[in-house]
Structure formats: structure tokens, C-alpha cells
Design a protein around this motif. Sequence first.
Motif, PDB file in Angstrom:
ATOM      1  N   ARG A  10      41.508  43.901  28.841  1.00  0.00           N
ATOM      2  CA  ARG A  10      41.009  42.984  29.860  1.00  0.00           C
ATOM      3  C   ARG A  10      40.147  43.716  30.868  1.00  0.00           C
ATOM      4  O   ARG A  10      40.464  44.823  31.281  1.00  0.00           O
ATOM      5  CB  ARG A  10      42.185  42.321  30.600  1.00  0.00           C
ATOM      6  N   ILE A  46      38.746  40.655  26.791  1.00  0.00           N
ATOM      7  CA  ILE A  46      38.925  39.459  27.611  1.00  0.00           C
ATOM      8  C   ILE A  46      38.280  39.698  28.976  1.00  0.00           C
ATOM      9  O   ILE A  46      38.647  40.634  29.684  1.00  0.00           O
ATOM     10  CB  ILE A  46      40.417  39.124  27.792  1.00  0.00           C
ATOM     11  N   ALA A  48      38.239  38.572  32.482  1.00  0.00           N
ATOM     12  CA  ALA A  48      39.101  37.825  33.397  1.00  0.00           C
ATOM     13  C   ALA A  48      38.343  37.571  34.696  1.00  0.00           C
ATOM     14  O   ALA A  48      38.156  38.480  35.507  1.00  0.00           O
ATOM     15  CB  ALA A  48      40.390  38.601  33.659  1.00  0.00           C
ATOM     16  N   GLU A  59      39.946  33.275  31.778  1.00  0.00           N
ATOM     17  CA  GLU A  59      39.740  34.318  30.781  1.00  0.00           C
ATOM     18  C   GLU A  59      38.827  33.836  29.652  1.00  0.00           C
ATOM     19  O   GLU A  59      39.065  32.780  29.050  1.00  0.00           O
ATOM     20  CB  GLU A  59      41.084  34.781  30.222  1.00  0.00           C
TER      21      GLU A  59
END
Length: 211
Positions: A10, A46, A48, A59
Motif C-alpha cells: 500500500r 494499492i 490508498a 483504495e
Amino acid sequence: MVGDELSERRVFLEVRDPATLVADIDAERPIFVPTRLPVPLGAVFILAIRLDSVGRAIELPMRVVGRRLPRGGSRLSAGVLAQLVDPTTPMLSLLREVVAGRVVDLEARIQQQQRIPARACFASFDEVEAELRALVEQEEAQVPVDRLVQRGDRLSLTFVASDDGTAVAVNVIVRSVHTQSGRRTCLVRLLDEGARAELGALLAAGALRKA
């Protein structure tokens, strides 16, 4: 329902003007994401997105299509150029609604739309099958999870059998969170009757190992 392991890499991005971000995504322009993480070309991560006064992030799955490595003395930030992996993701639709001013409670909408990737690992396929049957027949199952979750979270939960590598992914909602013998567990329920019928059919046909 059987899928590859989702990337848990992330990168967080503070966004003041989501309209510009949405316009770039819709125009299929690469998005610059400042980060010093070693995310290689072609990798999926991802993104975010954090908006003002919102605790939860929106996301989006992104793929690295370029990198920016500033030379010494440059004021430019290091980072990657990324493009959206799935333009049909519900979180992009939610972001469009935010831009249009149609969202009242964004925290609740994020929780409703988001599918958090998590894993429930078991020693054998028989244990995986037993828990999946509990989801179908008893509507709920108590399972271990490999990450922090909270009541109301919607998970893309992958049941993994260590003995033969079977992995079965289902969408569930967290009903409650517990700790048993030092292990993090949660009580989960399938999101809808359609998912329950599909999983029930796979179990009845003995197709999980083959899927």
C-alpha cells in the motif's frame, strides 16, 4: 471464487482535490505517486487515497508504468507513475460521487464498498472445507485472520489450506472480532445470498480442489 493472492503493498496519498485525480484516471493518464518504496515496474499496488477529515482511505488497485528517481540536488520527489488496474472498481465510482458532491457520509460509504484483502490459514483442506460449509449451512463461521479488522468491515477473505495449497476467496462481512489462545479471529458471514448459493454449489459438487 478461487483467486490469486492479492497484493498487500500500500502507498498512501494525501489528496486535496479529488476532481483532478478522477479526471486524470478517466483520461487514462498515469498518476504520479510520491514514494520511496521499491515498487518495481509492472507491479500492482494499492493506492490508498486520504481525503480531508476522513479517517478511512479510498483504495484503488494501480500498476506501476514508470518511475521517477531525481538526481542529486533535484527538488522533485521520488515516486512512481501508475495507472488504474480495474476501471470498474466500486471505489472509483465512489470517488466520482465525492467529486459530484453526492456523498453525505463518506466513512460509511467507504466501509460499505471496500473489500479488504485478508487470509485465513488452516493446516488442511478438510478444515477449510468445514469452515466454508459452516458459512453456507450455519450462515456464520469463526476464522483466524492475518490482519487487524473491525466489526462491519467487508473482506475479500482467502481460505488457505497448507497441506495442498488450495486457496478459496469469498466476500464476507465481519460480525465480531475476538482473540482465542493468542490468535486473532473474527466471526464472518457471506455478503449475500448469491455468494452463499455459489459457494454451496461448489461444495456440493466437490469442485473446490479443482477450481
